[in-house]
Structures are given as structure tokens and as C-alpha cells.
Design a protein around this motif. Sequence first.
Motif, PDB file in Angstrom:
ATOM      1  N   VAL A 214       0.858  -1.189   0.000  1.00 14.54           N
ATOM      2  CA  VAL A 214       0.000   0.000   0.000  1.00 14.54           C
ATOM      3  C   VAL A 214       0.895   1.241   0.000  1.00 14.54           C
ATOM      4  CG1 VAL A 214      -1.782   1.296   1.229  1.00 14.54           C
ATOM      5  CG2 VAL A 214      -1.839  -1.209   1.239  1.00 14.54           C
ATOM      6  N   LEU A 215       0.719   2.084  -1.009  1.00 13.53           N
ATOM      7  CA  LEU A 215       1.565   3.276  -1.161  1.00 13.53           C
ATOM      8  C   LEU A 215       0.947   4.500  -0.526  1.00 13.53           C
ATOM      9  CD1 LEU A 215       2.680   2.788  -4.878  1.00 13.53           C
ATOM     10  CD2 LEU A 215       3.874   2.071  -2.801  1.00 13.53           C
ATOM     11  N   LYS A 216      -0.373   4.613  -0.610  1.00 14.99           N
ATOM     12  CA  LYS A 216      -1.042   5.754   0.022  1.00 14.99           C
ATOM     13  C   LYS A 216      -2.531   5.481   0.123  1.00 14.99           C
ATOM     14  CE  LYS A 216      -1.688   8.516  -4.220  1.00 14.99           C
ATOM     15  NZ  LYS A 216      -1.452   9.832  -4.855  1.00 14.99           N
ATOM     16  N   THR A 217      -3.176   6.177   1.058  1.00 17.14           N
ATOM     17  CA  THR A 217      -4.624   6.109   1.236  1.00 17.14           C
ATOM     18  C   THR A 217      -5.159   7.528   1.134  1.00 17.14           C
ATOM     19  OG1 THR A 217      -4.404   4.175   2.679  1.00 17.14           O
ATOM     20  CG2 THR A 217      -6.475   5.383   2.772  1.00 17.14           C
ATOM     21  N   VAL A 218      -6.209   7.710   0.336  1.00 22.19           N
ATOM     22  CA  VAL A 218      -6.711   9.050   0.030  1.00 22.19           C
ATOM     23  C   VAL A 218      -8.197   9.149   0.366  1.00 22.19           C
ATOM     24  CG1 VAL A 218      -7.067  10.771  -1.796  1.00 22.19           C
ATOM     25  CG2 VAL A 218      -5.030   9.302  -1.844  1.00 22.19           C
ATOM     26  N   GLY A 219      -8.580  10.246   1.005  1.00 19.90           N
ATOM     27  CA  GLY A 219      -9.988  10.508   1.290  1.00 19.90           C
ATOM     28  C   GLY A 219     -10.415  10.024   2.666  1.00 19.90           C
ATOM     29  N   GLU A 220     -11.392  10.707   3.229  1.00 23.72           N
ATOM     30  CA  GLU A 220     -11.931  10.334   4.550  1.00 23.72           C
ATOM     31  C   GLU A 220     -13.099   9.383   4.380  1.00 23.72           C
ATOM     32  OE1 GLU A 220     -12.825  13.538   7.145  1.00 23.72           O
ATOM     33  OE2 GLU A 220     -10.905  14.548   6.842  1.00 23.72           O
ATOM     34  N   LEU A 221     -13.133   8.357   5.201  1.00 23.30           N
ATOM     35  CA  LEU A 221     -14.248   7.421   5.178  1.00 23.30           C
ATOM     36  C   LEU A 221     -15.465   8.076   5.822  1.00 23.30           C
ATOM     37  CD1 LEU A 221     -12.461   4.089   6.221  1.00 23.30           C
ATOM     38  CD2 LEU A 221     -12.614   5.166   3.973  1.00 23.30           C
ATOM     39  N   ARG A 222     -16.579   7.987   5.136  1.00 23.46           N
ATOM     40  CA  ARG A 222     -17.817   8.601   5.642  1.00 23.46           C
ATOM     41  C   ARG A 222     -18.288   7.869   6.894  1.00 23.46           C
ATOM     42  NH1 ARG A 222     -23.635   8.695   2.440  1.00 23.46           N
ATOM     43  NH2 ARG A 222     -24.871   9.524   4.195  1.00 23.46           N
ATOM     44  N   LYS A 223     -18.712   8.649   7.873  1.00 23.76           N
ATOM     45  CA  LYS A 223     -19.280   8.080   9.104  1.00 23.76           C
ATOM     46  C   LYS A 223     -20.801   8.098   8.976  1.00 23.76           C
ATOM     47  CE  LYS A 223     -15.409   9.595  11.984  1.00 23.76           C
ATOM     48  NZ  LYS A 223     -14.970  10.432  13.133  1.00 23.76           N
ATOM     49  N   PHE A 224     -21.379   6.937   8.992  1.00 19.08           N
ATOM     50  CA  PHE A 224     -22.827   6.814   8.839  1.00 19.08           C
ATOM     51  C   PHE A 224     -23.493   6.773  10.213  1.00 19.08           C
ATOM     52  CE2 PHE A 224     -20.988   5.088   4.981  1.00 19.08           C
ATOM     53  CZ  PHE A 224     -21.827   5.532   3.977  1.00 19.08           C
ATOM     54  N   ASN A 225     -24.632   7.481  10.354  1.00 20.67           N
ATOM     55  CA  ASN A 225     -25.391   7.434  11.610  1.00 20.67           C
ATOM     56  C   ASN A 225     -26.605   6.525  11.470  1.00 20.67           C
ATOM     57  OD1 ASN A 225     -27.012   8.952   9.971  1.00 20.67           O
ATOM     58  ND2 ASN A 225     -26.876  10.840  11.176  1.00 20.67           N
ATOM     59  N   PHE A 226     -26.522   5.611  10.498  1.00 17.81           N
ATOM     60  CA  PHE A 226     -27.558   4.601  10.290  1.00 17.81           C
ATOM     61  C   PHE A 226     -26.888   3.327   9.793  1.00 17.81           C
ATOM     62  CE2 PHE A 226     -27.138   7.150   6.450  1.00 17.81           C
ATOM     63  CZ  PHE A 226     -27.029   6.202   5.448  1.00 17.81           C
ATOM     64  N   LYS A 227     -27.634   2.246   9.774  1.00 21.01           N
ATOM     65  CA  LYS A 227     -27.079   0.966   9.359  1.00 21.01           C
ATOM     66  C   LYS A 227     -26.810   0.979   7.855  1.00 21.01           C
ATOM     67  CE  LYS A 227     -27.787  -4.048   9.514  1.00 21.01           C
ATOM     68  NZ  LYS A 227     -28.711  -5.145   9.909  1.00 21.01           N
ATOM     69  N   VAL A 228     -25.566   0.708   7.502  1.00 19.92           N
ATOM     70  CA  VAL A 228     -25.154   0.737   6.096  1.00 19.92           C
ATOM     71  C   VAL A 228     -25.726  -0.473   5.350  1.00 19.92           C
ATOM     72  CG1 VAL A 228     -23.171   0.534   4.555  1.00 19.92           C
ATOM     73  CG2 VAL A 228     -23.052   2.031   6.539  1.00 19.92           C
ATOM     74  N   LYS A 229     -26.233  -0.205   4.137  1.00 19.42           N
ATOM     75  CA  LYS A 229     -26.705  -1.273   3.260  1.00 19.42           C
ATOM     76  C   LYS A 229     -25.713  -1.469   2.111  1.00 19.42           C
ATOM     77  CE  LYS A 229     -31.635  -0.362   4.069  1.00 19.42           C
ATOM     78  NZ  LYS A 229     -32.924   0.030   3.409  1.00 19.42           N
TER      79      LYS A 229
END
Length: 422
Positions: A122-137
Amino acid sequence: MIDIQILRNDIELAKEKLLNRGFDLDIATFQSLENVRKELQVKTQELQEKRNSISKEIGIAKSKNENIDLLMKSVNAISDDLKAGESELFELQEKINQFMLNIPNIPHDSTPIGKSEDDNKVLKTVGELRKFNFKVKDHVDIGTQHGLNFDLGAKLSGARFVVIEGKLAKLHRAIAQYMLDTHTDKHGYKECYTPYLVNSETLIGTGQLPKFEADLFSLSHNESKLYLIPTSEVTLTNFVRDEVVKQSDLPIKLTAHTPCFRSEAGSYGKDTRGMIRQHQFDKVEMVQIVHPDKSYEALDEMVSHAEFILTSLELPYRLLSLCTGDMGFGAAKTFDLEVWLPSQNMYREISSISNCEAFQARRLKARFKSDDGKNIFVHTLNGSGLAVGRTLVAVIENYQNEDGSITIPKALARYMGDIERI
């Protein structure tokens, strides 16, 4: 194919490098073929020299009005032996060629050594992971209510096919259109429309045949065989088959949006749910044909072009350098882009960008004329920019809302009539 001189000059080093990618080079078979080739070439050369010598004697004898019957008989016998030897040498060259066609490319020295995807770097990771306030489908549960129809796909064709309807079909088209417009208007690629069916010579040129025929769909046509393309890399790269292009025409940058057809041989049981692994999917492909001195610069450029699509769609992703054991057959160096899928809580491949160096060019006989007049093999590169279906999956999952709607990424708004949600 790899340069045969590598095997002739240092076959043990070639074997070591190929073992790093899981291929055990059969040295004994190659050397046996080479020994016979050398014997035949020496024999052929000796016969040619003998024929030339007798031909000179015939010329001298004629000038002296001497009888040349015995000399003619000798030269004719030598000619017959020479034809037989040349035929035998041709058949042997075909055997050597078949042997060479099944050898993968030698990895670039910068490629990490490893056995499987677990050894990719892994060379790099880009972007913020979205935080969900509900159950992800996942994309199947969300997409089904908007026109993602796997049952109809199975009814029409079978497993690993899907029908997309309504606004979701429009979103799928919008994604492809956005990619094409970006690569042509911003990145300098020429858009192309190519056949979806190709002959065997075309697939030999890019390396799918003869080794990976089981991965292809094919059909008979007028006593010949045609294959459905697994990617437009196949057609675009073959534009320069049997060509000597002008050095001033390099780099050649081509892109196309096509369906891709893959039998997924050996993948049964993997990703059976959803659109991740389908027999038919769409992809926008990038191909560059470049000067050998520029190919690694072009590789970095192509990675940035694929990254631009992901960043402009605001999709989190990571960049990997594939290890020797996980690279494609024709690649010397490969970078993968993986997009974040919240339902799986992991990154999944969405683009693979490879430098094949001269591997495909040797099979294609694709060359350019150098400044000193020599014909030099070009370097070929290819990469997804991006896989359309997987991008749709990533958009559905990362832009999902609690009520089951999907927010349209800003970059796609104008392609969707400026609607904000599906």
C-alpha cells in the motif's frame, strides 16, 4: 513476449525472476530447442555456402563451354536438401515461438516480491471514510429499489448478469460519459469506438492467447473463431500491430468505453452477490503507446488520470504496488487503485494500471523508427479509467442515505439533469 536474448544470455537469472511471479521456466526444454535450432542453422548455412560455391563453378564452366550436368545435379540436390532444412527450421521456430508465448513478462526491479495479494504494498490512502449514523446497506439492497435487477439478468442470461433500469441506468451511463469526457478533454486521450469481437491474432498480440483461452467467451463464425473482448485494451493496443510508427507520433494515447466479457474461470463462489464480479461489465480503458525511455513516466501519468476520477467523485481509495505474484501475465509493473466499499468495510479493486514494456510489442511487431533509422519496439501501457460498474457500486454505497435514496456526486450532476438524488 520476453526478449529471447535474455534466455540465451542468462537463463538462470531469467528463471529466478520468473519464479518470483510463480512461473517455473522449463530450462531443459528451451535449451533442447535451442540446440536443435543451432544445428539446423549451421547445417542450413553450410548448404547455402556449398550451393553458392557450386553456382560459381557452374558460371565458370559455362564461360569455358564445359559440361555442367554433374554440377547442376549437385546444386539441385543441395537445393532440395536446403528446402527440407528450411522447412524443418521453420517448424522448429514455431515450436520455440509457442514456448515463448506461454512465458509471462519479467517483473521490473522495483516490483515488490511476493506470492499473493497479501504481499501487495500500500503506497497511500486518500480521502476520509464517511461516518454513517444509520445501518449501512450494500449496493444490492439499495440498488434493487432503484432499478438494479439481478433476477431479470439471470432470467435473460444466467448467473453473473444484471439489468439496470431507470435513473440508475442513467447514472451508470453518466459515470461512463464523465470518465470519457475527462480523459479526452483533460488528459489528452483520443476517444475510439472498437469492435467487441476480435480474432485470435488480436488476442495473441496482447497476451490473452494462447494461455488464457478459458477466461474468454468465443463463437464460431464462417469456419473461424471470434472472441468477445475481455477489455478494450485488446483492441486499442492492436492498433499498432505490424506497424512502424513515426517517433514523432509518440506517445499515442487512446481511450474507449466498451462492455467487457469474462468467463471468470476459476472464480466460482467468489463475489456471487452483486455487481463486483460479472460476466459482462462496462469499462473506460486508457492505453498509451510510448517511447521506451518514457514508459515509467507514462505509467505514473496514467495512475494520476485514474486517481483524478476517484478524487473528483470524492470516493475514498488507496493505491497499491502489486507484488510479483499478483501481477497480470503481460505486466512488468502494476499499480492498483482500490475504492472503499462501506458495506464490505474494505477496499476493492477499481482500476489496474500496467506497464508491459516491450512484452506486447514483440508479439504485435509494433515498432517505431529511431533517429538512426532502426526499428525499435514501442512500450505499451494500459489501465482502467475506471471500471464503470464498480464505480456505480462505490457511488451507491458511499452516497447512500438513510431513506434508501442515493445522492448524486457533484461531478455527475450535469450528466443527470442536475437532480440531487435518486
